[in-house]
Design a protein around this motif. Structure first.
Motif, PDB file in Angstrom:
ATOM      1  N   SER A  58     -33.716 -25.238  13.647  1.00 60.39           N
ATOM      2  CA  SER A  58     -33.715 -23.789  13.855  1.00 60.39           C
ATOM      3  C   SER A  58     -35.022 -23.220  13.341  1.00 60.39           C
ATOM      4  CB  SER A  58     -32.523 -23.144  13.134  1.00 60.39           C
ATOM      5  OG  SER A  58     -32.611 -23.381  11.741  1.00 60.39           O
ATOM      6  N   ARG A  59     -35.247 -21.949  13.651  1.00 60.50           N
ATOM      7  CA  ARG A  59     -36.451 -21.290  13.164  1.00 60.50           C
ATOM      8  C   ARG A  59     -36.046 -20.230  12.146  1.00 60.50           C
ATOM      9  NH1 ARG A  59     -35.258 -18.047  17.639  1.00 60.50           N
ATOM     10  NH2 ARG A  59     -35.368 -15.841  17.084  1.00 60.50           N
ATOM     11  N   PRO A  60     -36.953 -19.766  11.315  1.00 64.00           N
ATOM     12  CA  PRO A  60     -36.617 -18.675  10.389  1.00 64.00           C
ATOM     13  C   PRO A  60     -36.219 -17.415  11.147  1.00 64.00           C
ATOM     14  CG  PRO A  60     -38.684 -19.739   9.771  1.00 64.00           C
ATOM     15  CD  PRO A  60     -38.328 -20.269  11.122  1.00 64.00           C
ATOM     16  N   VAL A  61     -35.195 -16.738  10.694  1.00 62.69           N
ATOM     17  CA  VAL A  61     -34.736 -15.506  11.332  1.00 62.69           C
ATOM     18  C   VAL A  61     -35.619 -14.359  10.876  1.00 62.69           C
ATOM     19  CG1 VAL A  61     -32.833 -13.884  11.580  1.00 62.69           C
ATOM     20  CG2 VAL A  61     -32.376 -16.345  11.500  1.00 62.69           C
ATOM     21  N   ALA A  62     -36.239 -13.682  11.845  1.00 62.60           N
ATOM     22  CA  ALA A  62     -37.125 -12.564  11.521  1.00 62.60           C
ATOM     23  C   ALA A  62     -36.307 -11.362  11.058  1.00 62.60           C
ATOM     24  CB  ALA A  62     -37.961 -12.205  12.740  1.00 62.60           C
ATOM     25  N   PRO A  63     -36.897 -10.485  10.249  1.00 63.22           N
ATOM     26  CA  PRO A  63     -36.189  -9.260   9.848  1.00 63.22           C
ATOM     27  C   PRO A  63     -35.802  -8.440  11.065  1.00 63.22           C
ATOM     28  CG  PRO A  63     -38.175  -9.588   8.528  1.00 63.22           C
ATOM     29  CD  PRO A  63     -38.232 -10.591   9.638  1.00 63.22           C
ATOM     30  N   ALA A  64     -34.634  -7.827  11.030  1.00 62.01           N
ATOM     31  CA  ALA A  64     -34.148  -7.047  12.152  1.00 62.01           C
ATOM     32  C   ALA A  64     -34.984  -5.796  12.351  1.00 62.01           C
ATOM     33  CB  ALA A  64     -32.686  -6.666  11.928  1.00 62.01           C
ATOM     34  N   ALA A  65     -35.158  -5.400  13.609  1.00 62.53           N
ATOM     35  CA  ALA A  65     -35.831  -4.141  13.930  1.00 62.53           C
ATOM     36  C   ALA A  65     -34.826  -3.007  13.783  1.00 62.53           C
ATOM     37  CB  ALA A  65     -36.380  -4.196  15.351  1.00 62.53           C
ATOM     38  N   VAL A  66     -35.073  -2.107  12.860  1.00 62.34           N
ATOM     39  CA  VAL A  66     -34.158  -0.996  12.585  1.00 62.34           C
ATOM     40  C   VAL A  66     -34.947   0.305  12.581  1.00 62.34           C
ATOM     41  CG1 VAL A  66     -32.530  -2.389  11.283  1.00 62.34           C
ATOM     42  CG2 VAL A  66     -34.424  -1.308  10.095  1.00 62.34           C
ATOM     43  N   PRO A  67     -34.295   1.444  12.768  1.00 58.47           N
ATOM     44  CA  PRO A  67     -35.006   2.721  12.764  1.00 58.47           C
ATOM     45  C   PRO A  67     -35.722   2.971  11.444  1.00 58.47           C
ATOM     46  CG  PRO A  67     -32.769   2.966  13.598  1.00 58.47           C
ATOM     47  CD  PRO A  67     -32.872   1.589  13.039  1.00 58.47           C
TER      48      PRO A  67
END
Length: 754
Positions: A69-78
């Motif tokens: 797997s790859r590292p999970v990027a931070p979620a795009a949030v408002p």
């Protein structure tokens, strides 16, 4: 689809013992003399070699998924200027990916046709995870060419792809699905292509067979015995893959069709199940009880849709399922399906050719002008008669009209069929099947098509999410290398010819050489989801809290602020007794860095990274592209057939320039952090007293894009194409494009009488 088509004159050339030219792109012609043999001996030899080719072919499997797997990027949030209600994270995916399990994808993968070799389902998984760094994707190979063995192997490949992820916080969610690839012979029988995306990967409700459309041409090889004999000889080093291609058709021919009228669960697993129309498709999905999305796509693509195709058949009773058909693909690597125009490619159900004007050149008309020019150059006395016949022949041939003018080149057709003022138009744009036409259409008893808007790639090279960088011609167009063609006396004569569509092989129905100038990099679907799990993503898609992008990962929010119960996000529907008030917000995509992140290099290894990703990955930096404008489209669905769609589709209805804070109607707008927020209301809503749909289009400042200017026309002051310069193989043909994102609509209607 084939990248090059055998010409009709070839068989005659062989019979005469003439030279058959086996041409390689960028090289000289090499004549191969065909000896003069008796008809019986020649037929016996060709049949024998064809049998040998079939015997040499092998089944091509699903490949092996990289178990990492790859590292999970931070979620795009408002944040900041983009603050919006809900604070859900934005995830990006691709719900339209083909592998070489699709027959047309197999064809364009052949090195002889400019392809780079097999790309099975495992490649699509690895590309989605490591090259494109998607959050989710689905596989959608054409059901018409999937044998029971291929379906079992597809399921296992997707399970392997999901197994590489952390179930609690997956880096990639893979959805199982297929494409139902229907094409009608006329507007009344045309429903078009649909992707079926299943929520679950296991259980008793998982369909044991993909459900196909009735496409007999997919069941037989698109080339005859002569091509089966010559193709392995033309590329002897890669002959095994050509043999394997022939073997695919043998595999398909060995699968019987399922009997009609039998419940889907009672059918045997080893048959090809056919649904003749959407109603039958929905009935079969009901039989399984499977949670599924059914997504129309490629709706304006003239390569398949009849000239006067429209949405009326989809609104017949039973032909639309509002629970499953919640989304439509507004953009893909095959072009945009968004925009409506009043012109059509033919009049009176295909019986007459329209006159050209500054906005549109009908291809039937251009066929007549090509023949007229040839006739006048020869000094003919009946040139107008020949031109009229050419127009009639083109219309009668339907989507294979390009075959009616012998020897016509891609440049000869100029920009016929193209929407000249549309963004990234599909080839031979069919405006009656546009997304805007769908949103304005009304059926019996007020039936509506309430589609959320998404985009995807429609890649046929197992590269979901391939629109992150505009380089390397990673489209479905032939990307250089060798290309094979047979030339056999196709001279530019001064007369057209009659062509019967049903008698042509698939390779000659499609004008793939011209289509190459209309392929772009793929789009993306984004969801506003509560989390990263399969259920979170699927639920967001079902409620239409989703939007589409032409490729860049633009952040987009759209909310109705004064809805009952609080802010209503994109995709929602509500009743209001007052003027609706909205907020739209967009932030530009992050600029890409060259190459690939270390995680992709480490997990895939140098060789696979090079072959699969072409050493280029989604690799965002810290800087962002700027949003240039936010546009609002307002559509009022028709209340009767007497209402004209062009009077009800307002595009754009409002536009906000994001370069500076505006005043007046946009006084609440702010510009910051590479994006902007725009608040507005509709003071006309209460007086109009009718349902209205609103959606947002956010535009970035222009950047270079592959095939950004299809056909690269030299135009006169009125915009008419004087000369076309089709994109040559191996060239990205970059041109500036305002990349964009489209929100799903919000529907507002007056309170209904109790």
């Amino acid at each position: 689809m084939l990248a090059a088509r055998p010409r009709p004159g070839l068989a005659a050339a062989v019979r005469r013992g003439n030279a058959v030219q086996l041409k390689q792109r960028g090289g000289d012609s090499h004549p191969a003399r065909v000896p003069r043999l008796s008809t019986a001996v020649r037929r016996a030899a060709l049949c024998a070699f064809a049998m040998v080719c079939a015997a040499c072919g092998q089944h091509e499997g699903p490949g092996e998924v990289t178990q990492a797997s790859r590292p999970v990027a931070p979620a795009a949030v408002p944040a900041g200027a983009a603050a919006a209600a809900g604070a859900k994270q934005i995830l990006f995916g691709d719900l339209h990916a083909h592998t070489t399990f699709s027959l047309d994808a197999f064809a364009i993968s052949l090195p002889l046709l400019g392809g780079e070799g097999a790309h099975p389902p495992a490649d699509a998984c690895d590309y989605a995870r490591f090259c494109a760094a998607l959050d989710f994707w689905s596989i959608n190979d054409h059901a018409e060419g999937l044998t029971p063995r291929h379906w079992r192997e597809t399921q296992q490949a997707l399970r392997d792809c999901n197994a590489a992820a952390d179930a609690a916080n997956p880096d990639l969610v893979s959805f199982l699905g297929w494409e139902w690839t229907q094409v009608g012979g006329d507007a009344a029988s045309h429903y078009g292509h649909r992707n079926v995306v299943l929520r679950d990967m296991d259980g008793a409700n998982l369909p044991r067979r993909p459900i196909a459309a009735p496409r007999a041409e997919f069941q037989r090889a698109p080339v005859g015995p002569l091509a089966r004999w010559l193709m392995p000889l033309a590329d002897f080093a890669n002959r095994q893959r050509i043999f394997n291609w022939f073997h695919r058709f043998e595999e398909i021919a060995a699968v019987p069709h399922c009997p009609q009228g039998v419940p889907t669960r009672a059918l045997p697993d080893d048959c090809l199940e056919i649904a003749r129309n959407p109603a039958e498709l929905f009935e079969k999905l009901d039989g399984w009880g499977a949670a599924a999305l059914v997504i129309p796509h490629g709706t304006t693509w003239g390569l398949n849709a009849p000239p006067r195709a429209n949405w009326r058949p989809a609104l017949r009773p039973g032909q639309h399922d509002p629970a499953r058909e919640t989304l439509i693909e507004v953009y893909s690597g095959h072009g945009s399906a968004e925009e409506y125009r009043p012109w059509r490619a033919a009049l009176a159900d295909g019986a007459f050719c329209p006159l050209p004007d500054a906005s549109h050149l009908p291809c039937c008309w251009r066929a007549g002008e090509i023949v007229r020019a040839r006739c006048e150059a020869e000094g003919g006395a009946d040139c107008e008669t020949r031109a009229a016949a050419a127009r009639e022949n083109y219309i009668a041939a339907g989507v294979a009209g390009h075959n009616t003018v012998p020897g016509a080149t891609v440049a000869d057709w100029l920009d016929c069929g193209q929407c000249r003022d549309c963004f990234a138009p599909a080839m031979d744009h069919r405006p009656g099947m546009s997304v805007q036409a769908a949103l304005s259409q009304t059926g019996e008893a007020g039936a509506r098509l309430r589609f959320g808007l998404i985009a995807s790639s429609d890649t046929h090279r197992a590269r979901p999410g391939n629109g992150f960088k505009e380089r390397g011609r990673i489209t479905d167009a032939t990307s250089g290398g060798r290309r094979w063609s047979l030339r056999g006396g196709e001279r530019p004569v001064a007369r057209s010819r009659r062509v019967v569509l049903e008698e042509l092989p698939l390779s000659q129905r499609r004008y793939t050489e011209r289509q190459a100038s209309f392929y772009g990099s793929g789009g993306l679907v984004a969801v506003h989801a509560a989390g990263r799990t399969r259920g979170d993503i699927f639920a967001a898609l079902e409620r239409r809290e989703a939007y589409g992008s032409s490729g860049p990962r633009i952040l987009l929010w759209f909310n109705l602020l004064n809805a009952p119960g609080g802010a209503l996000p994109m995709g929602g529907e509500t009743a209001l007794a007052e003027a609706p008030r909205f907020r739209a917000a967009a932030v530009g995509a992050r600029m890409q860095q060259p190459g690939c992140p270390a995680s992709a290099r480490d997990k895939l290894g140098a060789a696979r990274l090079s072959r699969l990703c072409a050493d280029e990955c989604h690799h965002p930096g810290d800087s962002r592209h700027r949003i240039a404008a936010i546009e609002i489209v307002r559509i009022r669905p028709r209340q009767s057939e007497a209402e004209s769609p062009e009077m009800l589709i307002e595009d754009p209805w409002l536009r906000f320039d994001c370069t500076a804070t505006a005043s007046g109607a946009a006084a609440a707008a702010t510009v910051a952090e590479g994006g902007c927020t725009f608040e507005f209301s509709d003071p006309d809503f209460t007086a109009a007293a009718r349902e209205t749909a609103y959606y947002v289009r956010a535009l970035q400042f222009p950047t270079p894009a592959i095939n950004g200017d299809p056909l690269r026309c030299e135009r006169d002051a009125a915009g008419r194409c004087l000369r076309a310069h089709p994109c040559p193989p191996g060239d990205d043909c970059l041109a500036p494009v305002a990349e964009r994102a489209w929100s799903s609509p919000i529907w507002v209607h007056p309170p209904r009488a109790q």
